[in-house]
Scaffold this active site. Structure first.
Site, PDB file in Angstrom:
ATOM      1  N   GLU A 166      -9.402   3.380   2.260  1.00  0.00           N
ATOM      2  CA  GLU A 166      -8.911   3.453   0.881  1.00  0.00           C
ATOM      3  C   GLU A 166      -7.811   2.445   0.586  1.00  0.00           C
ATOM      4  OE1 GLU A 166      -7.704   5.172   3.265  1.00  0.00           O
ATOM      5  OE2 GLU A 166      -5.559   4.987   2.906  1.00  0.00           O
TER       6      GLU A 166
ATOM      7  N   ASP B 131     -12.285   6.694   3.670  1.00  0.00           N
ATOM      8  CA  ASP B 131     -11.054   6.565   4.459  1.00  0.00           C
ATOM      9  C   ASP B 131     -10.589   5.114   4.544  1.00  0.00           C
ATOM     10  OD1 ASP B 131      -8.931   7.389   5.954  1.00  0.00           O
ATOM     11  OD2 ASP B 131     -10.065   7.684   7.819  1.00  0.00           O
TER      12      ASP B 131
ATOM     13  N   ARG C 199      -7.519  -0.717   1.290  1.00  0.00           N
ATOM     14  CA  ARG C 199      -8.031  -1.976   0.750  1.00  0.00           C
ATOM     15  C   ARG C 199      -8.519  -1.802  -0.682  1.00  0.00           C
ATOM     16  NH1 ARG C 199     -12.118  -2.184   5.728  1.00  0.00           N
ATOM     17  NH2 ARG C 199     -10.275  -1.149   6.573  1.00  0.00           N
TER      18      ARG C 199
ATOM     19  N   LYS D  16     -10.525  12.765   7.682  1.00  0.00           N
ATOM     20  CA  LYS D  16     -10.002  12.485   9.023  1.00  0.00           C
ATOM     21  C   LYS D  16     -10.008  13.763   9.847  1.00  0.00           C
ATOM     22  CE  LYS D  16      -6.679   8.809   7.881  1.00  0.00           C
ATOM     23  NZ  LYS D  16      -7.315   7.743   8.665  1.00  0.00           N
TER      24      LYS D  16
ATOM     25  N   ASP E 166       1.634   6.533   5.336  1.00  0.00           N
ATOM     26  CA  ASP E 166       0.655   5.562   4.849  1.00  0.00           C
ATOM     27  C   ASP E 166       1.129   4.852   3.572  1.00  0.00           C
ATOM     28  OD1 ASP E 166      -1.711   4.339   5.543  1.00  0.00           O
ATOM     29  OD2 ASP E 166      -2.985   5.701   4.392  1.00  0.00           O
TER      30      ASP E 166
ATOM     31  N   LYS F  20       0.856  -1.185   0.000  1.00  0.00           N
ATOM     32  CA  LYS F  20       0.000   0.000   0.000  1.00  0.00           C
ATOM     33  C   LYS F  20       0.894   1.237   0.000  1.00  0.00           C
ATOM     34  CE  LYS F  20      -3.137   2.652   3.058  1.00  0.00           C
ATOM     35  NZ  LYS F  20      -4.009   2.647   4.251  1.00  0.00           N
TER      36      LYS F  20
ATOM     37  N   ASP G  21      -2.831  10.274   3.335  1.00  0.00           N
ATOM     38  CA  ASP G  21      -4.210   9.829   3.543  1.00  0.00           C
ATOM     39  C   ASP G  21      -4.983  10.871   4.357  1.00  0.00           C
ATOM     40  OD1 ASP G  21      -6.573   8.478   3.888  1.00  0.00           O
ATOM     41  OD2 ASP G  21      -5.755   6.940   5.250  1.00  0.00           O
TER      42      ASP G  21
HETATM   43  N1  BES Z   1      -4.185   4.664   6.896  1.00  0.00           N
HETATM   44  C1  BES Z   1      -5.303   4.384   7.711  1.00  0.00           C
HETATM   45  C2  BES Z   1      -4.988   3.432   8.857  1.00  0.00           C
HETATM   46  C3  BES Z   1      -4.083   3.989   9.914  1.00  0.00           C
HETATM   47  C4  BES Z   1      -4.611   4.678  11.000  1.00  0.00           C
HETATM   48  C5  BES Z   1      -2.725   3.788   9.854  1.00  0.00           C
HETATM   49  C6  BES Z   1      -3.788   5.168  11.971  1.00  0.00           C
HETATM   50  C7  BES Z   1      -1.907   4.277  10.838  1.00  0.00           C
HETATM   51  C8  BES Z   1      -2.430   4.969  11.902  1.00  0.00           C
HETATM   52  C9  BES Z   1      -6.419   3.750   6.893  1.00  0.00           C
HETATM   53  O1  BES Z   1      -6.498   4.164   5.579  1.00  0.00           O
HETATM   54  C10 BES Z   1      -7.706   4.109   7.558  1.00  0.00           C
HETATM   55  O2  BES Z   1      -8.030   5.258   7.563  1.00  0.00           O
HETATM   56  N2  BES Z   1      -8.379   3.116   8.114  1.00  0.00           N
HETATM   57  C11 BES Z   1      -9.604   3.325   8.789  1.00  0.00           C
HETATM   58  C12 BES Z   1     -10.575   2.271   8.331  1.00  0.00           C
HETATM   59  C13 BES Z   1     -11.984   2.544   8.729  1.00  0.00           C
HETATM   60  C14 BES Z   1     -12.521   3.747   7.998  1.00  0.00           C
HETATM   61  C15 BES Z   1     -12.819   1.322   8.417  1.00  0.00           C
HETATM   62  C16 BES Z   1      -9.359   3.212  10.285  1.00  0.00           C
HETATM   63  O3  BES Z   1      -8.543   2.385  10.701  1.00  0.00           O
HETATM   64  O4  BES Z   1      -9.936   3.989  11.027  1.00  0.00           O
HETATM   65 ZN    ZN Z   2      -4.754   4.797   4.728  1.00  0.00          ZN
HETATM   66 MN    MN Z   3      -7.663   5.900   5.355  1.00  0.00          MN
END
Ligand code: BES
Ligand code: ZN
Ligand code: MN
Length: 499
Positions: free
Chosen positions: A351, A349, A353, A279, A290, A267, A272
């Site tokens: 994204e 968010d 996946r 966010k 990210d 990824k 992000d």
């Molecule tokens: N890049 C983030 C995950 C992340 C969060 C990495 C904090 C490092 C630190 C990912 O793209 C994301 O935003 N995931 C969401 C998924 C949710 C919307 C289902 C998350 O983990 O909140």
């Molecule tokens: Zn992300």
């Molecule tokens: Mn995200």
């Protein structure tokens, strides 16, 4: 950094300091310690008696003395390593890194290091060199003053009775792996205005040329033609075009099974924001890392190209920026991925996946029958495992178990979370085949994995969620804070074990 190996005569090594591992409960009367004790006129015994130093893990002591005779060093550093019975090859890299960081801040430019570890000399020398190289990485690339300029530039690694050829081989391997980890860490540390998807592709290309990897980049028009509607739905909101970076390592002689191809997929979200599912502002700056999964693939491919294992490896990085914009995806949009599955995007968010769906399907289309993907995919994995273990999930028990076990050998923790039909059901969509999120607050890390699983057809597959392990918020004796280069050592082992 320059490394040489010796298999005896530690105290005569041509270096400014001697760094030696000491175990809990040892005294200065035995073996290599006795010799050093004599050298320092009982200095080591005195340190033990003072009770400031007991050889506990992480303890250090420095004795300075005036060199005489054949001794060139002017200091001895004692490095506590805890109980001897618990000391492993995987501890050597942290010990060597701690010695390097400690000595360089005290203006030593060279030292001889005695890891005192039993086992394979190649592996021990490798860990020593890798630890020294990665310990000197700093976050200060963009500082114009107050840089941590002090550095150790020469390390002599002493392993009693080791064959010179093994020492040389191990040290060179360790240097390659350490440099590759630092390469990945530098990418992860780059600010997102510098490291756009295009720049990430350029850096990968430059590296590929240097080490002799085949390189290809798919631009958005090519990806559109291939039907990568899932990946492209993420880049739509950004001024920066997405890039699918493809690196290919082909061995001179393939000793693997005919038709086998291992793919590493990463990824590479260069920033992000969350997209329209924006966010919160606080802490959003962290989202420059990210792209760590992608950077890990690029660094691992660099190491592989230089170590020249005898199986082919494919590296695929989806480099994309996730921004909110008039053109950005909306929650409730439906898109079609390369494998024909339709996805209801309920949260922009989630994204990572979405881009991995097409990247993983692409890897399989290129012939991969084993796929390991890595991603800073979920905040939930940080809540579950913190920064000590990478979350691992997969459709093949053997592959997952192998990565966990190779991780142990390399001092990298992987912890398995379950997958299964019950979880997969939770991403069924009312209006499309699947949706990109599961029920709120339930098994967030697993939801990411079961989503990606939908885009793996026949390949054996493992997914590494490195959100908690790719970045470390605190400085350690052996490592600066910031990007860690996690999983590279384990993945190199995985490739080499498959030869
Ligand atoms: N890049 C983030 C995950 C992340 C969060 C990495 C904090 C490092 C630190 C990912 O793209 C994301 O935003 N995931 C969401 C998924 C949710 C919307 C289902 C998350 O983990 O909140
Ligand atoms: Zn992300
Ligand atoms: Mn995200």
């Amino acid at each position: 950094m320059e490394f040489t190996g010796i298999s005896g005569n530690f105290s005569h090594a041509s270096a400014e300091a001697l760094a030696v591992v000491v175990f809990d409960g040892e005294n200065a009367g035995s073996g290599s310690l006795a010799e050093l004790d004599k050298l320092t006129g009982g200095g080591i015994s005195a340190v033990f008696k003072s009770e400031d130093f007991k050889g506990e893990k992480g303890q250090t002591a420095l004795l300075r003395f005036s060199p005489s005779g054949k001794v060139k060093a002017r200091a001895i550093m004692l490095l506590g390593a805890g109980k001897r019975a618990n000391y492993r090859v995987s501890d050597v890299s942290a010990a060597s890194g701690a010695a390097t960081r400690y000595l360089r801040t005290r203006s030593f430019k060279s030292f001889a290091f005695m890891p005192r570890c039993e086992g394979n000399a190649i592996a021990i020398a490798q860990a020593a060199a890798q630890g020294a190289v990665t310990s000197q990485f700093e976050l200060d690339k963009y500082k114009t003053k107050d840089k941590k300029n002090k550095s150790v530039n020469k390390v002599i690694v002493c392993i009693d009775g080791a064959k010179p050829a093994d020492l040389k081989n191990g040290l060179s391997r360790g240097q390659i792996i350490g440099d590759s980890m630092n390469f990945t860490r530098d990418l992860a540390n780059e600010p997102p205005n510098v490291l756009t998807p295009t720049e990430m592709a350029n850096r990968a290309q430059r590296m590929a040329k240097e080490v002799g990897l085949k390189y290809e980049v798919l631009d958005e028009s090519k990806m559109t033609k291939m039907g990568m509607g899932s990946l492209l739905s993420v880049s739509k909101g950004s001024e920066q075009p997405a890039k699918l970076i493809v690196l290919r390592y082909t061995p001179a002689k393939n000793t693997g099974k005919k038709g086998d191809l291992l793919a590493l997929v990463g990824k590479g979200i260069t920033f992000d924001t969350g997209g329209i599912s924006l966010k919160p502002g606080e802490g959003m700056d962290a989202m420059k890392y990210d792209m760590s999964g992608g950077a890990t693939v690029i660094g691992t491919m660099r190491a592989i190209a230089m170590l020249k294992p005898t199986i082919p490896v494919l590296g695929v990085v989806a480099a994309v920026e996730n921004m909110p914009d008039g053109k950005a995806s909306r929650p409730s949009d439906v898109v079609t991925a390369m494998n024909g599955k339709t996805i209801e995007i309920l949260n922009t968010d989630a994204e990572g996946r979405l881009i991995l769906a097409d990247a993983v399907a692409y890897a399989e289309k290129q012939g991969a029958n084993r796929i390991v993907d890595m991603a800073t995919l979920t905040g939930a994995v940080i809540i579950a495992l913190g920064d000590q273990n990478t979350g691992i999930m997969g459709n093949d028990d053997e592959l997952v178990k192998e990565i966990i076990s190779l991780g142990k050998e390399n001092g990298e923790g992987f912890w398995e979370l379950p997958l299964g039909e019950g979880y997969s059901k939770q991403i069924k969509s009312d209006i499309a085949d699947i949706k990109n999120i599961g029920p709120r607050g339930k098994a967030g890390t697993i939801m990411g994995a079961v989503f990606i699983q939908e885009f793996v057809d026949k390949a054996k597959w493992a997914h590494l969620d490195i959100a908690g392990t790719a970045w470390c918020d605190t400085v350690k004796p052996h490592q600066a804070k910031g990007p860690t280069g996690v999983a590279i050592r384990t993945l190199v082992s995985l490739v080499e074990k498959s030869q």
